[in-house]
Motif scaffolding. Structure first.
Motif, PDB file in Angstrom:
ATOM      1  N   ALA A  43       0.805  -1.188  -0.017  1.00 57.91           N
ATOM      2  CA  ALA A  43      -0.037  -0.112   0.071  1.00 57.91           C
ATOM      3  C   ALA A  43       0.811   1.208   0.030  1.00 57.91           C
ATOM      4  N   GLU A  44       1.820   1.243   0.715  1.00 62.82           N
ATOM      5  CA  GLU A  44       2.569   2.404   0.865  1.00 62.82           C
ATOM      6  C   GLU A  44       3.604   2.693  -0.406  1.00 62.82           C
ATOM      7  N   MET A  45       4.193   1.539  -1.056  1.00 62.69           N
ATOM      8  CA  MET A  45       4.582   1.502  -2.419  1.00 62.69           C
ATOM      9  C   MET A  45       3.775   2.275  -3.487  1.00 62.69           C
ATOM     10  N   LEU A  46       2.217   1.978  -3.385  1.00 65.24           N
ATOM     11  CA  LEU A  46       1.479   2.293  -4.577  1.00 65.24           C
ATOM     12  C   LEU A  46       0.671   3.686  -3.987  1.00 65.24           C
ATOM     13  N   LYS A  49      -4.208   3.402   0.335  1.00 66.92           N
ATOM     14  CA  LYS A  49      -4.628   2.977   1.775  1.00 66.92           C
ATOM     15  C   LYS A  49      -4.478   1.386   1.921  1.00 66.92           C
ATOM     16  N   GLU A  50      -4.130   0.804   2.911  1.00 68.55           N
ATOM     17  CA  GLU A  50      -3.945  -0.558   3.140  1.00 68.55           C
ATOM     18  C   GLU A  50      -5.168  -1.405   2.929  1.00 68.55           C
ATOM     19  N   SER A  54      -6.262  -4.522   0.684  1.00 66.28           N
ATOM     20  CA  SER A  54      -6.933  -5.590   1.174  1.00 66.28           C
ATOM     21  C   SER A  54      -8.089  -6.142   0.326  1.00 66.28           C
ATOM     22  N   LYS A  55      -8.642  -4.997  -0.206  1.00 65.47           N
ATOM     23  CA  LYS A  55     -10.223  -5.288  -0.827  1.00 65.47           C
ATOM     24  C   LYS A  55      -9.583  -6.018  -2.291  1.00 65.47           C
ATOM     25  N   TRP A  56      -8.570  -5.587  -2.982  1.00 67.35           N
ATOM     26  CA  TRP A  56      -8.028  -6.239  -3.897  1.00 67.35           C
ATOM     27  C   TRP A  56      -7.438  -7.908  -3.823  1.00 67.35           C
TER      28      TRP A  56
END
Length: 102
Positions: A43-46, A49-50, A54-56
């Motif tokens: 999430a941070e790399m992209l 939001k975490e 998580s949804k993906w």
């Protein structure tokens, strides 16, 4: 008398969609694990939001091709591969026994 679940007609396209979605998530998990990264790291790399990642990863939100390309670039690994050459028929899933819902 048939119950409601027994009256639902299977949809091969939906089965394929679900299977592909889980295959993509599994592959991303493999890449993260091999690199010692977490979903939070991803999430941070992209810059996401975490909860979005998580949804993906749980299949509750669809990947776009743009997102998959971004994931491959950020992770430095191939998530899926499109090949040229002979066109192979889809492999059929093993048939489930008729009494699964019994």
């Amino acid at each position: 008398m048939m119950n409601l679940l027994e009256r639902i007609t299977p949809d091969p396209a939906i089965d394929r969609f679900i299977g592909t979605s889980f295959d993509l998530s599994d592959r991303i998990h493999e890449i993260l694990e091999s690199k010692g990264l977490t979903q939070k790291d991803l999430a941070e790399m992209l810059g996401k939001k975490e909860s979005q990642v998580s949804k993906w990863m749980t299949g509750t939100h669809n990947f776009t091709i743009k997102t998959l390309a971004l994931l491959e670039v950020k992770l430095g690994a191939s998530i899926f591969q499109i090949t040229s050459g002979p066109i192979e028929p889809l492999k059929k899933k093993r048939a489930e026994p008729d009494n699964v819902l019994a």
